[in-house]
Design a protein around this motif. Structure first.
Motif, PDB file in Angstrom:
ATOM      1  N   TYR A   1       5.969   5.228  10.538  1.00  0.00           N
ATOM      2  CA  TYR A   1       5.449   6.079  11.645  1.00  0.00           C
ATOM      3  C   TYR A   1       3.803   5.972  12.017  1.00  0.00           C
ATOM      4  O   TYR A   1       3.438   6.130  12.872  1.00  0.00           O
ATOM      5  N   THR A   2       3.200   5.374  10.767  1.00  0.00           N
ATOM      6  CA  THR A   2       1.910   5.208  11.010  1.00  0.00           C
ATOM      7  C   THR A   2       1.605   3.911  11.667  1.00  0.00           C
ATOM      8  O   THR A   2       0.350   3.564  11.920  1.00  0.00           O
ATOM      9  N   LYS A   3       2.362   3.061  11.910  1.00  0.00           N
ATOM     10  CA  LYS A   3       2.303   1.709  12.535  1.00  0.00           C
ATOM     11  C   LYS A   3       2.383   1.790  14.095  1.00  0.00           C
ATOM     12  O   LYS A   3       3.135   2.734  14.548  1.00  0.00           O
ATOM     13  N   GLU A   4       1.446   1.106  14.482  1.00  0.00           N
ATOM     14  CA  GLU A   4       1.592   0.873  16.078  1.00  0.00           C
ATOM     15  C   GLU A   4       2.580   0.368  16.556  1.00  0.00           C
ATOM     16  O   GLU A   4       3.250   0.664  17.570  1.00  0.00           O
ATOM     17  N   ASN A   5       3.244  -0.663  15.871  1.00  0.00           N
ATOM     18  CA  ASN A   5       4.351  -1.392  16.501  1.00  0.00           C
ATOM     19  C   ASN A   5       4.916  -1.596  15.203  1.00  0.00           C
ATOM     20  O   ASN A   5       4.418  -1.968  14.120  1.00  0.00           O
ATOM     21  N   PRO A   6       6.375  -1.458  15.170  1.00  0.00           N
ATOM     22  CA  PRO A   6       7.156  -1.520  13.878  1.00  0.00           C
ATOM     23  C   PRO A   6       7.015  -2.712  13.152  1.00  0.00           C
ATOM     24  O   PRO A   6       7.217  -2.832  12.074  1.00  0.00           O
ATOM     25  N   GLN A   7       6.551  -3.858  13.949  1.00  0.00           N
ATOM     26  CA  GLN A   7       6.776  -5.207  13.185  1.00  0.00           C
ATOM     27  C   GLN A   7       5.339  -5.482  12.725  1.00  0.00           C
ATOM     28  O   GLN A   7       5.261  -6.590  12.016  1.00  0.00           O
ATOM     29  N   ASP A   8       4.314  -4.699  12.969  1.00  0.00           N
ATOM     30  CA  ASP A   8       2.893  -4.944  12.294  1.00  0.00           C
ATOM     31  C   ASP A   8       3.132  -4.968  10.971  1.00  0.00           C
ATOM     32  O   ASP A   8       4.195  -4.296  10.193  1.00  0.00           O
ATOM     33  N   PHE A   9       2.420  -5.820  10.243  1.00  0.00           N
ATOM     34  CA  PHE A   9       2.579  -6.057   8.631  1.00  0.00           C
ATOM     35  C   PHE A   9       1.413  -5.724   7.874  1.00  0.00           C
ATOM     36  O   PHE A   9       0.380  -5.759   8.491  1.00  0.00           O
ATOM     37  N   ALA A  10       1.491  -5.403   6.927  1.00  0.00           N
ATOM     38  CA  ALA A  10       0.337  -4.763   5.950  1.00  0.00           C
ATOM     39  C   ALA A  10      -0.543  -5.849   5.405  1.00  0.00           C
ATOM     40  O   ALA A  10      -0.092  -6.980   5.056  1.00  0.00           O
ATOM     41  N   LEU A  11      -2.013  -5.621   5.718  1.00  0.00           N
ATOM     42  CA  LEU A  11      -2.653  -6.482   5.203  1.00  0.00           C
ATOM     43  C   LEU A  11      -3.442  -5.966   3.864  1.00  0.00           C
ATOM     44  O   LEU A  11      -3.755  -6.679   3.114  1.00  0.00           O
ATOM     45  N   TRP A  12      -3.432  -4.642   3.976  1.00  0.00           N
ATOM     46  CA  TRP A  12      -3.997  -4.070   2.866  1.00  0.00           C
ATOM     47  C   TRP A  12      -3.085  -2.447   2.660  1.00  0.00           C
ATOM     48  O   TRP A  12      -3.065  -1.958   3.624  1.00  0.00           O
ATOM     49  N   LYS A  13      -2.677  -2.255   1.440  1.00  0.00           N
ATOM     50  CA  LYS A  13      -2.103  -1.083   1.094  1.00  0.00           C
ATOM     51  C   LYS A  13      -2.750  -0.224   0.396  1.00  0.00           C
ATOM     52  O   LYS A  13      -3.217  -0.428  -0.793  1.00  0.00           O
ATOM     53  N   SER A  14      -2.975   1.076   1.086  1.00  0.00           N
ATOM     54  CA  SER A  14      -3.507   2.016   0.234  1.00  0.00           C
ATOM     55  C   SER A  14      -2.891   2.609  -1.030  1.00  0.00           C
ATOM     56  O   SER A  14      -1.692   2.421  -1.246  1.00  0.00           O
ATOM     57  N   TRP A  15      -3.599   3.020  -1.963  1.00  0.00           N
ATOM     58  CA  TRP A  15      -3.169   3.400  -3.284  1.00  0.00           C
ATOM     59  C   TRP A  15      -2.364   4.456  -3.296  1.00  0.00           C
ATOM     60  O   TRP A  15      -2.371   5.524  -2.508  1.00  0.00           O
ATOM     61  N   LYS A  16      -1.250   4.420  -3.969  1.00  0.00           N
ATOM     62  CA  LYS A  16      -0.087   5.521  -4.064  1.00  0.00           C
ATOM     63  C   LYS A  16      -0.112   5.720  -5.687  1.00  0.00           C
ATOM     64  O   LYS A  16      -0.204   4.963  -6.544  1.00  0.00           O
ATOM     65  N   PRO A  17       0.403   7.035  -5.817  1.00  0.00           N
ATOM     66  CA  PRO A  17       0.493   7.298  -7.400  1.00  0.00           C
ATOM     67  C   PRO A  17       1.590   6.387  -8.090  1.00  0.00           C
ATOM     68  O   PRO A  17       1.067   6.075  -9.301  1.00  0.00           O
ATOM     69  N   GLU A  18       2.399   5.936  -7.491  1.00  0.00           N
ATOM     70  CA  GLU A  18       3.576   4.827  -8.283  1.00  0.00           C
ATOM     71  C   GLU A  18       2.811   3.689  -8.529  1.00  0.00           C
ATOM     72  O   GLU A  18       3.370   2.703  -9.548  1.00  0.00           O
ATOM     73  N   ASP A  19       1.511   3.300  -7.817  1.00  0.00           N
ATOM     74  CA  ASP A  19       0.767   2.188  -8.113  1.00  0.00           C
ATOM     75  C   ASP A  19      -0.187   2.089  -9.552  1.00  0.00           C
ATOM     76  O   ASP A  19      -0.233   1.158 -10.144  1.00  0.00           O
ATOM     77  N   GLY A  20      -0.024   3.324  -9.982  1.00  0.00           N
ATOM     78  CA  GLY A  20      -0.628   3.518 -11.365  1.00  0.00           C
ATOM     79  C   GLY A  20      -2.093   3.110 -11.370  1.00  0.00           C
ATOM     80  O   GLY A  20      -2.797   3.198 -10.327  1.00  0.00           O
ATOM     81  N   ASP A  21      -2.555   2.121 -12.306  1.00  0.00           N
ATOM     82  CA  ASP A  21      -3.842   1.565 -12.508  1.00  0.00           C
ATOM     83  C   ASP A  21      -3.886   0.333 -11.716  1.00  0.00           C
ATOM     84  O   ASP A  21      -4.920  -0.416 -11.925  1.00  0.00           O
ATOM     85  N   VAL A  22      -3.202   0.008 -11.061  1.00  0.00           N
ATOM     86  CA  VAL A  22      -2.896  -1.127 -10.173  1.00  0.00           C
ATOM     87  C   VAL A  22      -3.649  -1.153  -8.826  1.00  0.00           C
ATOM     88  O   VAL A  22      -3.003  -0.405  -7.621  1.00  0.00           O
ATOM     89  N   TYR A  23      -4.982  -1.191  -8.642  1.00  0.00           N
ATOM     90  CA  TYR A  23      -5.766  -1.180  -7.495  1.00  0.00           C
ATOM     91  C   TYR A  23      -6.943  -1.716  -7.474  1.00  0.00           C
ATOM     92  O   TYR A  23      -7.598  -2.045  -8.569  1.00  0.00           O
ATOM     93  N   TRP A  24      -7.637  -2.084  -6.493  1.00  0.00           N
ATOM     94  CA  TRP A  24      -8.992  -2.717  -6.282  1.00  0.00           C
ATOM     95  C   TRP A  24      -9.861  -1.982  -5.206  1.00  0.00           C
ATOM     96  O   TRP A  24      -9.318  -1.327  -4.262  1.00  0.00           O
TER      97      TRP A  24
END
Length: 459
Positions: A173-196
């Motif tokens: 729902y956050t995409k403008e077009n469903p086919q748009d693809f992620a360049l950067w994924k914001s941190w989510k709790p399940e990512d743990g300490d994997v982030y930049w």
RNA sequence: GGCGUCGUACCCAAAUGGCUAAGGGAACAGUUUGCAAAACUGUCUUGUACCGGUUCGAAUCCGGUCGACGCCUCCA
């Protein structure tokens, strides 16, 4: 030479963009698990491409990425409760080991995704600046495919006719077009300490952006060849093109090459069917490195290859045929010279025709039979021996089917000598017993005009 | 559903509208070998899934039928 460029779906004459140097990028492994024989079809194909390019006289700069962060990798490191870097290092080393076992010539560089997050961020920033990307309400950044008119060109997809399903619309729902693809994924709790850290907050790069960043960093914005499996054509390579072209405003890849998949027993490989093989599994089954190369290269790269354990015998016999001829040639005195037989030109023409390896092998085997016949008839000349040696070196440059420098253990040499003494004394019982003894050690002895020769038994 | 690939001998697999449809493996027979192995020779000769069309000429191009598979969502 001609190569089949997926981008235009036909064979095109290949010329490097700059001088004699071919800049080659190949999609590498995601190192969350051991790569399987299907993965290695791609890597051996790319190795073969490189060998043919150098055989016809080009210099090659080859970069292969190591994907060491993605959803699966993060998940696996959590499941195993080990740091992600430890997990990926283990499988990266394992990958290099398997490449070596398949006699794949190493790339000039194996950049890791996690070492290039900054490079990726720079591209993302450029895409934001040029309004080819937008930040969604959860902080992730997406590429807007509507902003790139050529999107879908590589995969020949006409996206205008496609409608988003309700499921996709709901998930994204956050995409403008469903086919748009992620360049950067914001941190989510399940990512743990994997982030930049980034200008847009904590997060991690999308998958496609790493190949754009690393290929252009090491090979320039516009380079010669980009390879991968057919499955990568869409969305991965399509997305790479969109990101790269929109960020730089310049052409990206000149020629796209895609290898077909490997099937096992006629279907997809799967762990549940018990037909999921790693290189190590197959070596344990008695396949040799050369036999595996034969299986992977004796079918054209754009045709599906059907792997099965039953191919072992056929493959081993075929490469042994090449080896036996080579061994036979080396019993002659070899003189220097660059001369090549006429078959060499046909061989190279075949390879230059979009890497027609099966066709080239046909020429090679024809030649081997012809020359074996000339040796049997005692008609072979010194010049022919020299040409044969040179041609076999060319063949081996491309295929690497020969096991050179195999050392015969002294125990084996001694037994072979004892057997030869018994033969000279016409003590056939003793000589046959010694032959059986050698067989148990895994060696076969062949009596040739120039004395007994020992060979490793592969079967 | 949309897009696409493929079907060649007992098995694997080339052949870009044009010579007798390569080559490897298996099998059988022979030559060679003390016997083997390797090698060589021969056989495997109505083998291009099926039906139709275009063409002087089709494995190849076109249409249809049957069958296998891939992508469209993480994939080599």
């Amino acid at each position: 030479m001609e190569l089949y460029n997926t981008s235009v779906r036909k064979k095109v004459k290949f010329t490097p963009l700059k001088g004699n140097r071919v800049r080659l990028y190949t999609c590498g492994p995601t190192v969350y698990d051991v790569a399987h024989i299907g993965n290695f079809r791609a890597f051996v194909f790319e190795d073969f491409l490189k060998r043919v390019l150098t055989l016809v006289g080009y210099d090659v700069t080859h970069i292969m990425n190591i994907t060491d962060v993605d959803d699966k990798t993060i998940q696996r490191s959590m499941d195993r409760k080990i740091p992600i870097a430890e997990l990926t290092e283990t499988y990266t080393q394992r990958f290099f080991q398997d490449l070596d076992r398949l006699k794949v010539i190493p790339a000039d560089g194996y950049p890791r995704a996690t070492d290039h997050v900054k490079d990726m961020q720079e591209i993302i920033q450029q895409l934001l600046d040029k309004e080819h990307a937008y930040i969604s309400n959860d902080g992730s950044i997406y590429f807007a495919i509507d902003s790139y008119k050529e999107y879908g060109q590589l995969a020949q997809l006409d996206l205008s006719g496609q409608k988003s399903s309700e499921r996709m619309a709901d998930d994204d729902y956050t995409k403008e077009n469903p086919q748009d693809f992620a360049l950067w994924k914001s941190w989510k709790p399940e990512d743990g300490d994997v982030y930049w850290e980034s200008p847009w907050g904590k997060g991690r790069p999308g998958w496609h952006i790493e190949c754009s960043a690393m290929s252009m960093k090491y090979l320039g914005h516009h380079f010669d060849i980009h390879c991968g499996g057919v499955d990568n054509m869409f969305p991965h390579h399509e997305n790479e093109i969109a990101q790269s072209v929109c960020a730089t405003g310049k052409p990206f890849v000149n020629v796209w090459l895609h290898n077909e998949h490997l099937l096992v027993d006629g279907g997809k490989m799967s762990k549940s069917l018990g037909n999921f093989y790693t290189v190590e599994d197959l070596l344990n089954h008695g396949f040799t490195s050369e036999a595996l190369r034969y299986i992977l290269l004796s079918t054209h790269y754009r045709t599906k290859v059907n792997f099965s354990l039953e191919k072992k015998h056929e493959a081993i016999k075929a490469v042994q045929r090449v080896q036996s001829f080579w061994d036979r040639l080396n019993e002659f005195e070899v003189s220097d010279g660059e001369m090549l037989p006429d078959e060499s030109e046909a061989f190279i023409n075949s390879l230059s025709n979009d890497l027609d390896a099966p066709g080239a092998l046909g020429i090679a085997f024809d030649y081997i039979r012809k020359m074996n016949n000339r040796i049997d008839q005692k008609e072979i000349t010194q010049a022919e021996i020299t040409m044969a040696i040179n041609f076999m070196k060319q063949i081996n440059h491309a295929f690497d089917f020969l096991s050179l420098n195999i050392e015969v253990p002294s125990e084996v040499t001694n037994l072979a000598q004892l057997r030869e003494d018994a033969r000279k004394a016409k003590d056939w019982t003793k000589s046959d017993a010694l032959r059986d003894q050698l067989k148990e050690l895994g060696w076969e002895v062949r009596d040739t005009p120039s004395g007994p020769k020992c060979h490793l038994i592969d079967l």
